[in-house]
Design an enzyme around this catalytic site. Sequence first.
Site, PDB file in Angstrom:
ATOM      1  N   HIS A 151      15.345 -29.599 -60.458  1.00  0.00           N
ATOM      2  CA  HIS A 151      13.893 -30.241 -61.166  1.00  0.00           C
ATOM      3  C   HIS A 151      12.749 -29.867 -60.461  1.00  0.00           C
ATOM      4  CE1 HIS A 151      14.939 -33.224 -58.189  1.00  0.00           C
ATOM      5  NE2 HIS A 151      15.860 -33.883 -59.012  1.00  0.00           N
ATOM      6  N   ASN A 159      11.576 -38.890 -61.170  1.00  0.00           N
ATOM      7  CA  ASN A 159      11.537 -38.684 -59.876  1.00  0.00           C
ATOM      8  C   ASN A 159      12.141 -37.131 -60.048  1.00  0.00           C
ATOM      9  OD1 ASN A 159      10.611 -38.240 -57.345  1.00  0.00           O
ATOM     10  ND2 ASN A 159      12.262 -39.525 -56.635  1.00  0.00           N
ATOM     11  N   GLY A 215      13.509 -42.289 -63.951  1.00  0.00           N
ATOM     12  CA  GLY A 215      14.657 -41.305 -64.659  1.00  0.00           C
ATOM     13  C   GLY A 215      14.438 -41.773 -66.122  1.00  0.00           C
ATOM     14  N   ASP A 221      18.262 -33.344 -66.122  1.00  0.00           N
ATOM     15  CA  ASP A 221      18.077 -34.505 -65.193  1.00  0.00           C
ATOM     16  C   ASP A 221      18.257 -35.860 -66.234  1.00  0.00           C
ATOM     17  OD1 ASP A 221      17.863 -36.156 -63.118  1.00  0.00           O
ATOM     18  OD2 ASP A 221      15.683 -35.727 -62.791  1.00  0.00           O
TER      19      ASP A 221
HETATM   20  O1  DOR Z   1      14.246 -39.854 -62.028  1.00  0.00           O
HETATM   21  C1  DOR Z   1      15.344 -39.528 -61.365  1.00  0.00           C
HETATM   22  N1  DOR Z   1      16.285 -40.293 -61.687  1.00  0.00           N
HETATM   23  N2  DOR Z   1      15.621 -38.696 -60.559  1.00  0.00           N
HETATM   24  C2  DOR Z   1      16.311 -38.516 -59.540  1.00  0.00           C
HETATM   25  O2  DOR Z   1      16.329 -37.963 -58.921  1.00  0.00           O
HETATM   26  C3  DOR Z   1      17.512 -39.370 -59.821  1.00  0.00           C
HETATM   27  C4  DOR Z   1      17.811 -40.061 -61.161  1.00  0.00           C
HETATM   28  C5  DOR Z   1      18.508 -41.230 -61.564  1.00  0.00           C
HETATM   29  O3  DOR Z   1      19.812 -40.881 -60.903  1.00  0.00           O
HETATM   30  O4  DOR Z   1      18.207 -42.122 -62.173  1.00  0.00           O
END
Ligand code: DOR
Length: 433
Positions: free
Chosen positions: A237, A283, A329, A310
């Site tokens: 990402h 993230n 996320g 992602d």
């Molecule tokens: O936004 C995110 N969510 N970035 C990550 O690296 C982990 C992921 C998650 O597992 O919810």
Amino acid sequence: MAERSRLFIAGGTVVDATGERRADVIVGPEGTIVAVGEGLAAEAAGADRTLEAGGCIVAPGLVDLHAHLRQPGGEQAETVLTGSRAATLGGFSAVVAMPNTSPSIDSAAMVREVQELGRASLCQVEVAGAITVARAGERLAPMGEMAALGVRLFTDDGKGVQDAGIMRKALQYASDLGVRLAQHCEVDSLAVGGHMHEGEWSSRLGIPGIPAEAEEIMVMRDVALSRLTGAPVHFQHLSTAGSVAIVEAARRSGVRVTAEVAPHHFTLTDESCASYDTRFKVNPPLRPADDVTAVRAALARGTLDAIATDHAPHTADAKDLPFEEAPPGMLGLETALSLALTELDLSPAEALALLSWRPARIAGIDDSHGGPVEAGRPANLCVFDPSAVWTPDSGGGASRSRNTPYVGRRLRGRVRHTLVAGEAVVVDGEVQR
Ligand code: DOR
């Protein structure tokens, strides 16, 4: 595995890495493609089922290098089964499941458990193992044991491996095992306490930020470690103009790095966080327009390898918190192909390269996925209508979670049928089990 039948995919245009042609496709009950060509109706007379593909593209199934399926430990948000339903609705015949579960997938026993769940799901589930024990960044996980079970990709995703010495050892170990490491690039000491991109919007909103450099410094470091060890590194990402430039320069100098981009990083900017809507918290964080432009341009130049979702499901309760307390996320599996077709200036073949055959190679599953649509190949296929227009609604799709930021956005291109190992798991946009 459900019963398979002889299928006739009628009247579509086949697009794969070898080109484009009008062709019907016959799939045999043993799960492989039996025939590809124009006017196969007579030969298909014995087919148990016809899948209409008029106006559609018939392509190798999509491969997602980056899906959070949440099992074990996060079943309220997603399971391997519900995640696989979302995947197949989005045209994916294979996904790589991230190891940031509870507990983490950092041992042979954990790999076996998730592989078992994968076998009962709708698509092929490749399990990614953790690089370090409990993803804590301190001791190397038993990658050899996990590799012996078929794990080909290792990552501490959700966190980057902070210690350069440990990352160097992990790369040497991975190189000996013939597996690939993937890195979530983020320097903790720069990112700590941040909840969105650090810049004009974080200042205006009063939300602590994460600078672009938190990502870029680790990309630079791992380019150097890849050069030092000769081992390939896959960057997960990537979200900034700087990261893209570093990767392009590294590739020009012959370093063996590959990179993926998530759909939200080519479709959304940090300005979305002005709503304080936690669906926009992710993230790496959403970045300013200049970064989005740079990511899109690199995808158009073909210097990045893959679009990876992602897909990060979170329950409504978890997301229904103040911005700074909600987990990062967003969902991705059901909208990735449509976002690529709608937002990027790519031909269908170029979009499919990023969503199917190039990620299949990185995942090490190009023997069964992403290959040409021809007789004798495993029938992992995605049939989509490139001109169908649709709008995701808040009712959500097949995921157990609802945290998509794309509700109400007009998208072009929609999956009609998905075949996994010859089984029609999605037909006319409906999951079959
Ligand atoms: O936004 C995110 N969510 N970035 C990550 O690296 C982990 C992921 C998650 O597992 O919810």
